[in-house]
Design an enzyme around this catalytic site. Structure first.
Site, PDB file in Angstrom:
ATOM      1  N   HIS A 416       0.560  -1.611   0.282  1.00 36.17           N
ATOM      2  CA  HIS A 416      -0.156   0.382   0.007  1.00 36.17           C
ATOM      3  C   HIS A 416       0.643   1.301   0.187  1.00 36.17           C
ATOM      4  CE1 HIS A 416      -4.033   2.342   0.146  1.00 36.17           C
ATOM      5  NE2 HIS A 416      -4.188   1.235   0.833  1.00 36.17           N
ATOM      6  N   ASP A 420      -1.567   2.484  -4.380  1.00 35.78           N
ATOM      7  CA  ASP A 420      -2.876   3.124  -3.540  1.00 35.78           C
ATOM      8  C   ASP A 420      -4.057   1.929  -4.495  1.00 35.78           C
ATOM      9  OD1 ASP A 420      -1.984   4.850  -2.458  1.00 35.78           O
ATOM     10  OD2 ASP A 420      -2.548   6.499  -4.104  1.00 35.78           O
TER      11      ASP A 420
END
Length: 443
Positions: A416, A420
């Protein structure tokens, strides 16, 4: 012992290819070394003669930088190392014949006077060493009393629990009388310590040790590949914030295209579904380059090349060789390379340039009938695709009309910090499009 791969910290010597007294030339294979990735040939960098072997065949867990052999310039120097041992290489002077060091500096006046006096008979002459100051006097530490709170390091508590001994009343040698691992080891070695309470004797969850079940067991020793793979996977799960995206792909068009291409190849080659998956993943990385990247601490590195790693199960452990420039290669070239790399991986013959690298990884368990799973990100990469089996499913193909189609579940595991959620979704959308419309791969 040289570092034969960027992540290598230690290795195992499989077998020496040269014998003592053999001539050595640059490029000659000295021995085979099992690293954290594969068994690699250790090649000589200079010419000379192999004077002695310090680490025999089968030496395990040899740290990088450990002396493994001695190579001399002249053949008549070989005999001087007949009795040379590893401890000699660790700090003792080498035999005179092999020494070519510059002469030592002239001794000081006090040293010259000391050397001028003959030593007493039976007394060894040692090099003078500066006096070592004695430890400062410490205040006596209070002896723990029964019932006092036990202050110990977590590792010391683990050692005590594994050994089934109590730390009650133990005098710690750490700061503020804290019990450290050395205190517990000394306690166990001396046979001291009261038995620990029943609940304390049970190893903590995740300690890696458990009570032996009835019926016996077999301990399987770890090789370098499995040991390092285990550590890297643990580090990945602990340090990389994973998230997962799953989608379902229809395979009917891809299977039809594969069958037609295999007929055209007329037995000269055979494409697999995995070849299409590799190509589709590479083109998706090209379309969404933010996924073809790595977290570098204070910046993100996006790669211009697209090199697809393919996870391969081998007898030595999990290997991930890669297909370089997969986005620019045809299905047949990808198929041939994957088959060759998988064969080498299973035989333990991969070369460093075939597995040291890659920008995106695919793990396919579909051939084992696994419907869906989530893979662990292969650092320093930012994503890995887990591929499930092709299974039949009834879908509504048109309004009021149903048909059985082949579908495949795929799950993208993402870092992450780099990818995204919306970016990961864009990549999955592109991948699904290529799989369900395979002719787009050929445009």
């Amino acid at each position: 012992m040289p570092a034969l791969s960027p992540t290598m910290s230690q290795g195992n010597i499989v077998s020496w290819q040269k014998k003592v007294g053999d001539t050595v030339s640059p490029g000659d294979v000295l021995c085979e070394v099992e690293t954290d990735k594969a068994t690699i040939a250790w090649e000589a960098q200079e010419e000379g003669y192999l004077a002695t072997i310090l680490l025999p065949d089968g030496s395990k867990d040899v740290a990088v930088g450990t002396p493994a052999a001695v190579i001399v310039e002249e053949k008549d120097q070989v005999s001087a190392f007949k009795n040379y041992k590893p401890e000699d290489a660790a700090g003792k002077p080498a035999p005179k014949q092999a020494a070519s060091a510059p002469p030592p500096p002239p001794p000081s006046r006090s040293q010259a006077e000391a050397e001028a006096k003959p030593p007493k008979e039976g007394v060894a002459v040692l090099e003078a060493q500066p006096p070592t100051p004695g430890p400062a006097a410490a205040k006596p530490l209070p002896t723990p009393k029964p019932g006092d709170r036990i202050i110990a390091s977590p590792y010391a508590k683990k050692l005590a629990a594994d050994a089934g001994v109590s730390l009650e009343g133990v005098q710690g040698s750490g700061p503020n009388s804290r019990i450290v691992a050395a205190d517990v080891e000394q306690l166990i070695a001396s046979g001291g310590g009261k038995p620990a309470p029943a609940d304390a004797a049970v190893p903590a969850a995740g300690s890696g040790k458990a009570a032996a079940p009835e019926g016996g067991y077999t301990d399987v020793q770890l090789n370098q590949i499995k040991r390092v793979t285990a550590q890297r996977l643990l580090d990945s799960k602990l340090t990389i914030p994973h998230y997962y995206l799953t989608t379902e792909c229809e395979l009917d068009r891809l299977l039809e295209a594969r069958e037609a291409l295999n007929v055209s190849l007329a037995g000269t080659a055979k494409l697999s579904v995995n070849d299409f998956i590799v190509k589709a993943a590479a083109l998706s990385c090209k379309k969404v380059p933010a996924v073809n990247a790595s977290w570098m601490g204070d910046f993100i590195r996006q790669y211009h090349n697209i090199d697809i790693n393919v996870a391969v199960a081998s007898p030595a452990g999990l290997m991930v060789p890669f297909v370089p420039g997969a986005d620019r290669k045809g299905l047949l070239a990808i198929s041939e390379e994957v088959k060759a790399l998988a064969g080498k991986a299973k035989q333990g013959k991969l070369q460093p340039h075939e597995f040291m690298g890659g920008t995106f990884t695919i793990s396919n368990l579909g051939m084992y009938g696994i419907k869906q799973f989530a893979a662990i990100v292969n650092p320093p990469q930012a994503a890995i695709l887990a591929v499930g089996a092709a299974l039949p499913k009834v879908l509504e193909v048109e309004e009021g009309e149903f048909a059985e189609v082949q579908v495949m579940n795929v799950t993208l595991s993402c870092d992450h910090r780099v990818v995204d959620g919306a970016v990961g979704a864009e990549w999955m959308k592109a991948f699904k499009q290529y799989i369900e419309n395979p002719l787009l791969m050929m445009v």
